[in-house]
Design a protein around this motif. Structure first.
Motif, PDB file in Angstrom:
ATOM      1  N   THR A 109      11.170  -6.387   5.236  1.00  0.00           N
ATOM      2  CA  THR A 109      11.951  -5.275   4.693  1.00  0.00           C
ATOM      3  C   THR A 109      11.529  -3.963   5.336  1.00  0.00           C
ATOM      4  N   LEU A 110      10.234  -3.805   5.515  1.00  0.00           N
ATOM      5  CA  LEU A 110       9.706  -2.574   6.091  1.00  0.00           C
ATOM      6  C   LEU A 110      10.171  -2.403   7.537  1.00  0.00           C
ATOM      7  N   GLN A 111      10.176  -3.480   8.283  1.00  0.00           N
ATOM      8  CA  GLN A 111      10.643  -3.395   9.666  1.00  0.00           C
ATOM      9  C   GLN A 111      12.102  -2.956   9.712  1.00  0.00           C
ATOM     10  N   LYS A 112      12.915  -3.503   8.826  1.00  0.00           N
ATOM     11  CA  LYS A 112      14.331  -3.124   8.758  1.00  0.00           C
ATOM     12  C   LYS A 112      14.468  -1.652   8.384  1.00  0.00           C
ATOM     13  N   THR A 113      13.672  -1.212   7.394  1.00  0.00           N
ATOM     14  CA  THR A 113      13.744   0.176   6.937  1.00  0.00           C
ATOM     15  C   THR A 113      13.359   1.149   8.044  1.00  0.00           C
ATOM     16  N   LEU A 114      12.254   0.857   8.731  1.00  0.00           N
ATOM     17  CA  LEU A 114      11.785   1.760   9.778  1.00  0.00           C
ATOM     18  C   LEU A 114      12.731   1.770  10.979  1.00  0.00           C
ATOM     19  N   THR A 115      13.325   0.632  11.269  1.00  0.00           N
ATOM     20  CA  THR A 115      14.290   0.572  12.373  1.00  0.00           C
ATOM     21  C   THR A 115      15.500   1.439  12.072  1.00  0.00           C
ATOM     22  N   GLU A 116      15.929   1.432  10.803  1.00  0.00           N
ATOM     23  CA  GLU A 116      17.064   2.264  10.402  1.00  0.00           C
ATOM     24  C   GLU A 116      16.710   3.743  10.430  1.00  0.00           C
ATOM     25  N   ARG A 117      15.477   4.078  10.054  1.00  0.00           N
ATOM     26  CA  ARG A 117      15.074   5.476   9.973  1.00  0.00           C
ATOM     27  C   ARG A 117      14.650   6.053  11.328  1.00  0.00           C
ATOM     28  N   TYR A 151       0.831   3.277  11.166  1.00  0.00           N
ATOM     29  CA  TYR A 151       0.680   2.606   9.875  1.00  0.00           C
ATOM     30  C   TYR A 151       1.666   3.187   8.858  1.00  0.00           C
ATOM     31  N   SER A 152       2.065   2.337   7.911  1.00  0.00           N
ATOM     32  CA  SER A 152       3.052   2.745   6.923  1.00  0.00           C
ATOM     33  C   SER A 152       2.686   2.206   5.551  1.00  0.00           C
ATOM     34  N   ASP A 153       3.167   2.900   4.519  1.00  0.00           N
ATOM     35  CA  ASP A 153       3.059   2.332   3.183  1.00  0.00           C
ATOM     36  C   ASP A 153       4.105   1.227   3.061  1.00  0.00           C
ATOM     37  N   ALA A 154       4.093   0.509   1.975  1.00  0.00           N
ATOM     38  CA  ALA A 154       4.950  -0.668   1.822  1.00  0.00           C
ATOM     39  C   ALA A 154       6.433  -0.332   1.773  1.00  0.00           C
ATOM     40  N   LYS A 155       6.771   0.918   1.436  1.00  0.00           N
ATOM     41  CA  LYS A 155       8.180   1.290   1.319  1.00  0.00           C
ATOM     42  C   LYS A 155       8.707   2.044   2.537  1.00  0.00           C
ATOM     43  N   GLY A 156       7.844   2.335   3.474  1.00  0.00           N
ATOM     44  CA  GLY A 156       8.282   3.066   4.658  1.00  0.00           C
ATOM     45  C   GLY A 156       8.570   4.522   4.381  1.00  0.00           C
ATOM     46  N   GLU A 157       7.931   5.071   3.337  1.00  0.00           N
ATOM     47  CA  GLU A 157       8.155   6.472   2.988  1.00  0.00           C
ATOM     48  C   GLU A 157       7.148   7.405   3.657  1.00  0.00           C
ATOM     49  N   HIS A 158       6.012   6.858   4.060  1.00  0.00           N
ATOM     50  CA  HIS A 158       4.989   7.676   4.717  1.00  0.00           C
ATOM     51  C   HIS A 158       4.401   6.907   5.898  1.00  0.00           C
ATOM     52  N   LEU A 159       4.247   7.594   7.021  1.00  0.00           N
ATOM     53  CA  LEU A 159       3.620   7.017   8.197  1.00  0.00           C
ATOM     54  C   LEU A 159       2.284   7.704   8.448  1.00  0.00           C
ATOM     55  N   VAL A 160       1.327   6.923   8.910  1.00  0.00           N
ATOM     56  CA  VAL A 160       0.016   7.449   9.295  1.00  0.00           C
ATOM     57  C   VAL A 160      -0.095   7.315  10.810  1.00  0.00           C
ATOM     58  N   LEU A 161      -0.165   8.456  11.490  1.00  0.00           N
ATOM     59  CA  LEU A 161      -0.276   8.468  12.947  1.00  0.00           C
ATOM     60  C   LEU A 161      -1.733   8.745  13.291  1.00  0.00           C
TER      61      LEU A 161
END
Length: 243
Positions: free
Chosen positions: A29-37, A65-75
């Protein structure tokens, strides 16, 4: 103590676990979310990281890195504070192992010291100061065969491509390379020389995800980016060239 309490607790734990999505489901799900965003960035894979609750997101150029919902990324990079190991770099190296025997050694400058029984390869830019630092360390090694793949980063070092061409086209490439890297003695210019491996090596570097020089590869497929101290290099060579 009430004997039914442990049983009830176990049942509740099982029920709680059942409502949590599996890590694989979250990753999908996260991969799909991040690909869309981030449609302009290729998300190659997503999976749990070494930190609970944080997911590893692999792109062609880095790990974020990302949280489980793809709301925050850690660079950034994760480090083990006890060993001081850069876990992000270790993971990147693990994901990007190479087939050492499959490298195009005919397109490399071959340097042999002593019997040359221990082998490794380096992608180097002739104008790269870190490559020059590494070359001074290599000069102290023995019983090694080093394959130098010319990898000029023209955007960072204008003129590096011409220098790489002149070195490759010299009558003695190994000597020309060493003279330039150690003594800044340039080989004769060879502007008419077109038979160089620079273009295919640039394509290979992109395929191998080389984004800096020097980048070293060893017989076990592992890589080391950047110049490292002589003792660490010797340890790495010994560990990856076990006979």
């Amino acid at each position: 103590m009430n004997k039914t309490f442990p049983i009830a607790l176990a049942v509740l734990s099982a029920m709680y676990s059942a409502v949590l999505p599996a890590a694989d489901d979250v990753a999908t799900t996260l991969q799909k979310t991040l690909t869309e965003r981030f449609p302009d960035i290729k998300v190659e894979r997503v999976g749990p990281s070494v930190l609970p609750g944080l997911y590893e997101v692999v792109t062609p150029s880095e790990i974020v890195y990302s949280d489980a919902k793809g709301e925050h990324l850690v660079l950034g990079q994760i480090m083990d504070v006890k060993t001081r190991e850069n876990l992000t770099q270790t993971r990147w190296n693990e994901l990007n192992k190479v087939d050492f025997a499959g490298l195009p050694f005919q397109q490399a400058i071959k340097l042999v010291k002593g019997q040359g029984r221990r082998k490794f390869a380096i992608f180097e830019d002739p104008f790269c100061p870190y490559c020059q630092e590494l070359e001074r360390a290599l000069h102290q090694l023995d019983d090694v065969t080093v394959y130098i793949f010319l990898f000029p980063l023209e955007g960072l070092h204008p003129g590096a491509s011409d220098a790489a061409r002149d070195i490759w086209c010299a009558s003695d490439r190994a000597a020309a390379w060493s003279e330039w890297m150690l003594n800044k003695k340039a080989p004769p210019q060879a502007p008419e020389c077109k038979d160089t491996p620079l273009a295919p090596l640039a394509a290979l570097g992109e395929k191998l995800r080389i984004n800096s020089t020097p980048t070293m590869f060893f017989p076990d497929g592992s890589r080391v980016p950047g110049a490292i101290a002589l003792d660490k290099l010797e340890t790495k060579i010994a560990a990856t060239n076990k006979r």
